[in-house]
Design an enzyme around this catalytic site. Structure first.
Site, short mmCIF file in Angstrom:
data_model
loop_
_atom_site.label_atom_id
_atom_site.label_comp_id
_atom_site.label_asym_id
_atom_site.label_seq_id
_atom_site.Cartn_x
_atom_site.Cartn_y
_atom_site.Cartn_z
N CYS A 331 68.17 57.45 7.29
CA CYS A 331 68.83 56.16 7.14
C CYS A 331 68.78 55.70 5.69
O CYS A 331 69.43 56.29 4.83
CB CYS A 331 68.20 55.14 8.09
SG CYS A 331 69.26 53.73 8.43
N HIS A 428 67.85 57.66 13.69
CA HIS A 428 66.45 57.37 13.95
C HIS A 428 66.06 57.93 15.32
O HIS A 428 66.90 58.07 16.22
CB HIS A 428 66.20 55.87 13.97
CG HIS A 428 66.27 55.21 12.64
ND1 HIS A 428 65.35 55.44 11.64
CD2 HIS A 428 67.14 54.28 12.15
CE1 HIS A 428 65.65 54.69 10.58
NE2 HIS A 428 66.73 53.99 10.86
#
Length: 484
Positions: A331, A428
């Site tokens: 991310c 994630h």
């Protein structure tokens, strides 16, 4: 429906895990139970079944209760972006970014939305277990409060107060809270418990009698330290101080960024006996013997990139790559690995562009819309299935993105360097998938043990059993009352 609220005599006293354990214990007793936290402050967020985001702790509590997480379980989430300001997420969606003083003026306006979410969660339930935030002893914040006594008073919910004996001075924590609270708030507290005791709990019997005599609250028990709780996802960034190393042959180094987010990505790796996961604090170099440097998610990518450079970790990272080491960015960490991060609308600060670390030939453009979704996919090299979630702003493109190493919902995901040693992804939670984690670690020469998710559930069961053994749960649950 009845409700009980667990508040703490300070921050990080263990409220979140106690609520999770109580939820699992209530479920095992056959109750329809749900968790609720009016206001949370955390950059560790989870994507919900209804397409929003809540604190990761409330997602764990929902799991303990046998439920899918929904935004009503945590209607107000504050995600710190600086020392003095935070993003305000209401019912799973960003509403504003405010300084602390401005948010203080806004809190009272949010109380009706919080109470509506509480009623929504309680519909059809036998019990709602509410978690407070911080401490009710912060009476300077009482006006407009929606996190502790302000909520308990408005909703008519009785309170159990938890003290942390590990910090020392637990009698002062609890008796002092009683002393500073106004009379109406004192009356809402019906019982107390002690958490994180080490040694013989019988040695604190006199302490329990003193607290009960000074406060009039019912003593509900002393919870010894539970090692199995370390298998549960970390709730707060403070929990990252706990030991992560397991002495395995494969060393993974993770720089501790100031605004690290969604750091539960690390938990499945830390649980592997073949892995030594090292969280590198500011002031220390990245270890030269690490096989993998993992750059985690960040709430403020540009600010954490500047902090990474200020620590000299960019120099350490370049040396790591020259030695043949592997790098994985997740991310915000993925965005940092590129050549440039453009923020033309000033979402994270003054409008403009900043150079990235230049380890991947990609560029990121920040944009106001946040992507919030749960996904399923596979590792392209091994075919191993995986699940995860996306929670980010920004779009990343470039030549290395033409070498995706994942497939998510049938679309390519991530970027890789030509030799495959440097990779990035917006996903994630991917290491929670046993097959993917085994395939990824095998590529680094390390074995993997299956059953991470089963381990989380067994830890929740152990936590519930621990509470049944050491707390008077019959009395605690009997203190729950129908809210107003």
């Amino acid at each position: 429906m009845k409700a009980i609220m667990i508040q703490g005599a300070g921050s990080n006293v263990g409220k979140s895990l106690i609520v999770a354990g109580l939820a699992r214990a209530a479920l095992r007793r056959g109750l329809k139970v749900a968790p609720f936290k009016p206001q949370n402050m955390s950059n560790n967020a989870a994507v919900t079944a209804d397409g929003g985001e809540i604190g990761r702790a409330q997602a764990l509590q929902a799991r303990a209760a046998g439920l899918e997480p929904v935004t009503a379980m945590n209607p107000v989430l504050l995600k710190p972006e600086s020392e003095t300001g935070a993003q305000v997420v209401v019912r799973g969606r960003r509403r504003a970014t405010l300084k602390a003083r401005d948010y203080g003026a806004m809190k009272g306006e949010l109380l009706p939305e919080v109470l509506a979410a509480f009623r929504e969660i309680g519909a059809g339930r036998d019990l709602v277990i509410v978690e407070g935030a911080g401490s009710p002893a912060e009476v300077n914040l009482r006006a407009g409060d929606i996190a502790n006594m302000g909520f308990a008073e408005a909703a008519g919910v009785p309170v159990v107060l938890v003290g942390d004996i590990e910090r020392g001075g637990v009698i002062a924590q609890l008796v002092g809270t009683h002393a500073v609270l106004p009379e109406g708030d004192r009356a809402l507290i019906k019982g107390f418990a002690i958490n994180k005791f080490r040694g013989d709990p019988g040695l604190f019997a006199e302490g329990m009698r003193i607290i009960a005599a000074r406060t009039g609250w019912a003593p509900l028990g002393i919870l010894p330290h539970l090692p199995e709780a370390a298998r549960l996802p970390a709730e707060d960034v403070m929990d990252l101080a706990r030991p992560l190393a397991r002495g395995g042959a494969l060393k993974i180094a993770v720089p501790r960024l100031p605004r690290i987010a969604n750091f539960d990505d690390l938990d499945p790796l830390a649980a592997e006996p073949g892995v030594e996961l090292t969280l590198v604090p500011p002031g220390e170099p990245l270890p030269g013997d690490a096989a993998l440097v993992l750059i985690p998610g960040s709430k403020s990518t540009l600010a954490d990139l500047a902090a990474l450079r200020a620590e000299g970790w960019d120099i350490d990272l370049a040396a790591h790559v020259r030695r043949g080491g592997h790098v994985l960015g997740l991310c915000g960490g993925y965005q940092m690995l590129g050549k440039v991060i453009a923020d033309p609308e000033g979402i994270e600060g003054p409008p403009g562009s900043q150079p990235g670390l230049g380890l991947l030939d990609v560029a990121t453009r920040m944009q106001p819309e946040k992507r919030l979704t749960s996904v399923a996919g596979r590792d392209l090299a091994s075919g191993a299935p995986l699940t995860g979630y996306e929670i980010h702003i920004g779009v990343t493109e470039g030549p290395d993105a033409a070498r995706p190493w994942l497939e998510v919902e049938g679309a390519p995901e991530g970027a890789a360097s030509p030799d495959g040693r440097i990779r990035g992804s917006y996903l994630h939670g991917l290491f929670s998938s046993d097959a993917f984690r085994a395939a990824y670690l095998a590529g680094l020469g390390a074995p993997s043990l299956p059953g991470y998710e089963d381990g989380v559930d067994s830890a929740l069961d152990a936590l519930a059993a621990h509470l049944e053994t050491h707390l008077d749960l019959d009395t605690l649950f009997s203190l729950a009352a129908p809210p107003r």
